[in-house]
Write a protein that holds these residues in place. Sequence first.
Motif, mmCIF file in Angstrom:
data_model
loop_
_atom_site.group_PDB
_atom_site.id
_atom_site.type_symbol
_atom_site.label_atom_id
_atom_site.label_comp_id
_atom_site.label_asym_id
_atom_site.label_seq_id
_atom_site.Cartn_x
_atom_site.Cartn_y
_atom_site.Cartn_z
ATOM 1 N N ASP A 144 0.837 -1.196 0.000
ATOM 2 C CA ASP A 144 0.000 0.000 0.000
ATOM 3 C C ASP A 144 0.874 1.249 0.000
ATOM 4 N N ASP A 145 0.241 2.405 -0.032
ATOM 5 C CA ASP A 145 0.984 3.670 -0.088
ATOM 6 C C ASP A 145 0.069 4.793 0.383
ATOM 7 N N TYR A 146 0.229 5.173 1.655
ATOM 8 C CA TYR A 146 -0.654 6.201 2.214
ATOM 9 C C TYR A 146 -0.257 7.618 1.787
ATOM 10 N N LYS A 147 0.917 7.781 1.201
ATOM 11 C CA LYS A 147 1.344 9.116 0.765
ATOM 12 C C LYS A 147 0.876 9.467 -0.644
ATOM 13 N N SER A 148 0.398 8.497 -1.387
ATOM 14 C CA SER A 148 0.063 8.732 -2.798
ATOM 15 C C SER A 148 -1.376 8.364 -3.104
ATOM 16 N N GLY A 149 -2.277 8.818 -2.269
ATOM 17 C CA GLY A 149 -3.686 8.584 -2.520
ATOM 18 C C GLY A 149 -4.189 7.236 -2.060
ATOM 19 N N ASP A 150 -3.447 6.600 -1.136
ATOM 20 C CA ASP A 150 -3.885 5.317 -0.573
ATOM 21 C C ASP A 150 -4.150 4.286 -1.663
ATOM 22 N N VAL A 151 -3.158 4.074 -2.512
ATOM 23 C CA VAL A 151 -3.277 3.085 -3.584
ATOM 24 C C VAL A 151 -2.534 1.808 -3.203
ATOM 25 N N ILE A 152 -2.876 0.739 -3.914
ATOM 26 C CA ILE A 152 -2.199 -0.538 -3.747
ATOM 27 C C ILE A 152 -1.415 -0.843 -5.014
ATOM 28 N N ARG A 153 -0.169 -1.264 -4.807
ATOM 29 C CA ARG A 153 0.721 -1.577 -5.923
ATOM 30 C C ARG A 153 1.161 -3.034 -5.869
ATOM 31 N N VAL A 154 1.594 -3.538 -7.034
ATOM 32 C CA VAL A 154 2.100 -4.899 -7.126
ATOM 33 C C VAL A 154 3.471 -4.870 -7.786
ATOM 34 N N SER A 155 4.363 -5.718 -7.308
ATOM 35 C CA SER A 155 5.694 -5.886 -7.893
ATOM 36 C C SER A 155 5.926 -7.373 -8.080
ATOM 37 N N GLU A 156 6.099 -7.797 -9.335
ATOM 38 C CA GLU A 156 6.274 -9.210 -9.626
ATOM 39 C C GLU A 156 7.732 -9.526 -9.967
#
Length: 273
Positions: A144-156
């Motif tokens: 997650d990322d609370y500094k950038s609009g509370d988005v969820i990211r994936v890294s494969e």
Amino acid sequence: MSSASMANQVSETLTGPYLGQKKPGNVPQVFAPGAVSSKHRDYNAFFSPDMTEFYFTRRDNDTGNWTLISYVQQNNQWHAQVVGPRVGRPFLAPDGQTMHLGKYYMARTACGWGSLQVLGPMFARNDWGIMRLTSSRKGTYILDDYKSGDVIRVSEVVNGKRQPPVALGPEVNTGKYNAHPFIAPDDSYIIWDGQREEGYGDSDLYISFRQKDGSWGEAINLGAPVNTAGREASASVTPDGKYLFFNRDAESAEGDIYWVDAQVIERLRPVQD
């Protein structure tokens, strides 16, 4: 409160699987009341892959300090100890050798856990605020990322190489916020908490299943009785796949850990052709 005092506070004798607790059915129950779920703010529960270690975080109501606490099973008896101050939202990798702590991690050593390490430049960005990062057996990271609009990211991991994290699409990143994701060890689904207009209350737990083409399906609200008018958050599934753990803040409760039969997930899993 000192580490010794905190350990004493959770030193109730517990024996048997799942800290000796009566297993829940389809209605969520408070986990280990008085030992794990206490008068303090108890959050973010998870087991080690071999189910012999149980971890959770606690914020002491008197001091405001957060601590990472573990129960370790020896000779069928669970022994409590303080791991250290909480960093991020801790979670164990499926191999049990790496403790993820947001943009940091610790590696298991012969005598416990090693020193705090930075995960890498892809994740140690000052403009990102990673609270929780979890991983699958394939090495997929969900964060997650609370500094950038509370988005969820994936890294494969592709051909053995770590890929830069990318934001998931609107099927996941919709609503007021999305946070504290968990990815299944087999990459088949992710669960997170978010707040949407059509939700049950403060924040609800949502699930997205991996599609045959590798994409992520539309978010599905886990529904009642998991979600309530209170706040549900920080979900995880036990490594044996049998139980869903999560947090609930309801009415005057400071924050307790709940668990429920993981059939609440399987009932929502789409049938693959």
